[in-house]
Design an enzyme around this catalytic site. Structure first.
Site, PDB file in Angstrom:
ATOM      1  N   ARG A 115      19.866 -58.037 -47.800  1.00 53.03           N
ATOM      2  CA  ARG A 115      19.780 -57.207 -49.007  1.00 53.03           C
ATOM      3  C   ARG A 115      18.521 -56.351 -49.098  1.00 53.03           C
ATOM      4  O   ARG A 115      18.602 -55.168 -49.433  1.00 53.03           O
ATOM      5  CB  ARG A 115      19.882 -58.081 -50.263  1.00 53.03           C
ATOM      6  N   CYS A 157      14.012 -60.211 -50.683  1.00 53.07           N
ATOM      7  CA  CYS A 157      15.128 -61.155 -50.808  1.00 53.07           C
ATOM      8  C   CYS A 157      14.764 -62.438 -50.068  1.00 53.07           C
ATOM      9  O   CYS A 157      13.617 -62.605 -49.639  1.00 53.07           O
ATOM     10  CB  CYS A 157      16.433 -60.529 -50.303  1.00 53.07           C
ATOM     11  N   ASP A 191      24.504 -62.105 -52.435  1.00 53.88           N
ATOM     12  CA  ASP A 191      23.957 -62.250 -51.086  1.00 53.88           C
ATOM     13  C   ASP A 191      25.095 -62.281 -50.064  1.00 53.88           C
ATOM     14  O   ASP A 191      25.854 -63.250 -50.006  1.00 53.88           O
ATOM     15  CB  ASP A 191      23.151 -63.549 -51.016  1.00 53.88           C
TER      16      ASP A 191
HETATM   17  P1  4NP Z   1      19.141 -62.021 -47.470  1.00 54.49           P
HETATM   18  O1  4NP Z   1      20.301 -62.986 -46.955  1.00 54.49           O
HETATM   19  O2  4NP Z   1      18.240 -62.860 -48.337  1.00 54.49           O
HETATM   20  O3  4NP Z   1      19.858 -60.965 -48.250  1.00 54.49           O
HETATM   21  O4  4NP Z   1      18.442 -61.478 -46.233  1.00 54.49           O
HETATM   22  C1  4NP Z   1      20.045 -64.225 -46.309  1.00 54.49           C
HETATM   23  C2  4NP Z   1      19.675 -64.241 -44.985  1.00 54.49           C
HETATM   24  C3  4NP Z   1      19.461 -65.458 -44.343  1.00 54.49           C
HETATM   25  C4  4NP Z   1      19.622 -66.632 -45.054  1.00 54.49           C
HETATM   26  C5  4NP Z   1      19.975 -66.614 -46.384  1.00 54.49           C
HETATM   27  C6  4NP Z   1      20.189 -65.396 -47.014  1.00 54.49           C
HETATM   28  N1  4NP Z   1      19.425 -67.891 -44.389  1.00 54.49           N
HETATM   29  O5  4NP Z   1      19.768 -68.925 -44.980  1.00 54.49           O
HETATM   30  O6  4NP Z   1      18.892 -67.905 -43.267  1.00 54.49           O
END
Ligand code: 4NP
Length: 147
Positions: free
Chosen positions: A14, A8, A113
């Site tokens: 996720r 992800c 997300d």
């Molecule tokens: P992930 O969620 O891709 O499901 O781990 C996110 C975690 C951090 C960020 C964006 C999405 N961020 O912008 O730092």
């Protein structure tokens, strides 16, 4: 043993959820998770995802931290699975050309997300369903001798 990596954007919400849900369903595969970005590099699994593991009694590694996918990962994993459509398109751009056919989408619909939605339960439902579907698919492939 087949090697699977869930990917992800941040590798804190996720993809670690998919990693440990899948590990709770099977021990037949080597399973890990990675980020497309380096934004969360070294940071632990998000508290919301840890809360889901505790609520549903899914064992997980408290010391797992975010790691960006790299060149060796593209070589070593057999299934490189993006959690949403933009993860898949980023992976296709990042990977060496001969690796493109190892890039897959986790499900026909992107997994929302929770970093943005705040809804870790909805994401968990989709991750649980998707992991079961992947497991059925992988076991069928094995039966057909495609491993
Ligand atoms: P992930 O969620 O891709 O499901 O781990 C996110 C975690 C951090 C960020 C964006 C999405 N961020 O912008 O730092």
């Amino acid at each position: 043993m087949k090697k699977i990596v869930f990917v992800c954007l941040g590798n804190i919400c996720r993809s670690p959820m998919a990693e440990f849900v899948m590990k709770s369903l099977t021990n037949k595969y080597e399973i890990e998770s990675r980020a497309t970005s380096s934004w969360e590099h070294g940071n632990p699994i998000h508290k919301g995802t840890q809360g889901i593991f505790q609520e549903y009694q899914i064992p997980y590694d408290k010391h797992k931290t975010s790691l960006q996918i790299g060149r060796e990962d593209f070589e070593s994993f057999d299934y490189i699975i993006g959690m949403d459509a933009s993860n898949v398109s980023d992976l296709l751009q990042m990977c060496p050309e001969d690796v493109q056919d190892k890039i897959y989408s986790f499900a026909s619909e992107s997994v929302p997300d929770p970093w943005y939605t705040g809804d870790f339960e909805e994401t968990y439902l989709r991750v649980q369903q998707g992991c079961q579907t992947w497991l059925d698919y992988l076991e069928k492939e094995e039966k057909n001798g495609k491993d």
